[in-house]
Design an enzyme around this catalytic site. Structure first.
Site, mmCIF file in Angstrom:
data_model
loop_
_atom_site.group_PDB
_atom_site.id
_atom_site.type_symbol
_atom_site.label_atom_id
_atom_site.label_comp_id
_atom_site.label_asym_id
_atom_site.label_seq_id
_atom_site.Cartn_x
_atom_site.Cartn_y
_atom_site.Cartn_z
ATOM 1 N N THR A 169 0.806 -1.215 0.000
ATOM 2 C CA THR A 169 0.000 0.000 0.000
ATOM 3 C C THR A 169 0.844 1.273 0.000
ATOM 4 O OG1 THR A 169 -1.706 -1.172 1.183
ATOM 5 C CG2 THR A 169 -1.665 1.185 1.532
ATOM 6 N N GLY A 221 -0.735 -1.548 6.572
ATOM 7 C CA GLY A 221 -0.593 -2.702 7.458
ATOM 8 C C GLY A 221 -1.774 -3.638 7.305
HETATM 9 N N1 ASP Z 1 -3.905 -2.030 4.607
HETATM 10 C C1 ASP Z 1 -3.955 -2.724 3.360
HETATM 11 C C2 ASP Z 1 -5.118 -3.686 3.347
HETATM 12 O O1 ASP Z 1 -5.252 -4.431 4.283
HETATM 13 C C3 ASP Z 1 -2.713 -3.489 3.053
HETATM 14 C C4 ASP Z 1 -1.442 -2.775 3.328
HETATM 15 O O2 ASP Z 1 -1.340 -1.710 3.903
HETATM 16 O O3 ASP Z 1 -0.472 -3.353 2.907
HETATM 17 O O4 ASP Z 1 -5.825 -3.723 2.386
#
Ligand code: ASP
Length: 308
Positions: A169, A221
């Site tokens: 992300t 996250g």
């Molecule tokens: N927060 C994002 C999700 O769970 C993934 C990430 O931040 O890597 O979709």
């Protein structure tokens, strides 16, 4: 007031082969966002430009290079928020849009809604002339290989956020010279997620939040953990109670780790120009532009500096 912009490229155990491209990618995105601020653009324009730069870079899990769901397809989520008015726009589960952050901004500016999902979001994109791309065009070779290796959601999630293997992300926060803050976050979500799964990223108060009276936050996250603790708003609640930006981020991330065993990270900027990039995962690529200095890091407690 001097402007500030901070970006992240995702919190996870970034492997060696992606370390340098991730750092170069966040530095380039920070430069793109800060040049918008320098030429008089708003915080909103700056976070959109910074996130678009990372959506276009296949090293990150957003736009081009996004992770694949259990069906081997791309489903993208994004949010943008304006701290001046609390206006926000989001899209979830969109499939063939290269820059979901710009579609989220159009939802904010051209509809009376906050989030559009799936087919409705695509129909709206078509109606306002946002270009769609063949969904395959967004899939990187790296992701095809990783997806083949981890074709199972449970294994994928455990590895991604305990062993923290994923590629991640993106997000940005900014303060402009008029004192307005904004945030934006964009993601492909979690590899091998169920079809239709929506994470924290497009959800207001979870993947991002911006309020001129408190600051702006973009999170990354484990989405289900971030949703449970409403991480972006939780950070700003600590700020409301008098904590510094850095302490508020640490407290909220520690709470998420203790309470629901979730790892993650956040970038935050305050209305006075304080900023922080904090994470509980092994690594998070981040970069910040403040005056003529470009700060960046990857490891815990790493803070390096370049001239802009
Ligand atoms: N927060 C994002 C999700 O769970 C993934 C990430 O931040 O890597 O979709």
């Amino acid at each position: 007031m001097s402007s500030v912009l901070v970006v992240h490229g995702g919190a996870w155990a970034i492997p060696e082969e992606l370390a340098r491209p991730s750092v170069e990618g966040v530095k380039a995105a920070a430069r793109a966002g800060s040049s918008v601020l320098r030429s008089g653009g708003s915080a909103l324009d700056a976070v959109e430009a910074a996130v678009r730069a990372m959506e276009d870079n296949t090293v990150f899990n957003a736009g081009h290079g996004a992770t694949l769901n259990a069906d081997g397809k791309v489903e993208l989520d994004a949010i943008i928020m304006d701290g001046k008015t609390l206006a926000s726009g989001a899209v979830s589960s969109v499939k063939n849009i290269a820059n979901p952050v710009s579609l989220a901004r159009a939802v904010m500016e051209k509809t009376s809604h906050v989030m559009l999902t799936d087919t409705g979001a695509n129909l709206f994109a078509e109606s306002i002339g946002i270009r769609t791309v063949p969904a395959d065009e967004l899939v990187s070779d790296f992701e095809k290989k990783e997806w083949e290796k981890h074709k199972n959601y449970v294994t994928g999630v455990i590895e991604d956020f305990s062993f923290q293997r994923d590629h991640d992300t993106v997000g940005a926060v900014a303060l402009d010279s008029s004192g307005n803050v904004a945030c934006a976050t964009s993601t492909g979500g979690i590899r091998n997620k169920m079809v239709g799964r929506v994470g924290d990223s497009p959800v207001i108060g979870c993947g991002g939040y911006a309020d001129n009276s408190l600051g702006a936050v973009s999170c990354t996250g484990h989405g289900e953990s971030i949703l449970k603790v409403t991480l972006a708003r939780l950070i700003l609640s600590h700020v409301e109670q008098g904590k510094s930006i850095a302490d508020a981020s640490k407290l909220a991330l520690k709470y998420m780790s203790d309470r629901v065993q979730g790892g993650g990270g956040a970038v935050v900027v305050s209305p006075s120009g304080q900023w922080a990039a904090t994470f509980t995962t092994q690594r998070m690529a981040w970069a910040a532009v403040e005056r003529d200095e470009l700060w960046y890091g990857l490891e815990q407690n790493e803070r390096l500096k370049d001239q802009l």
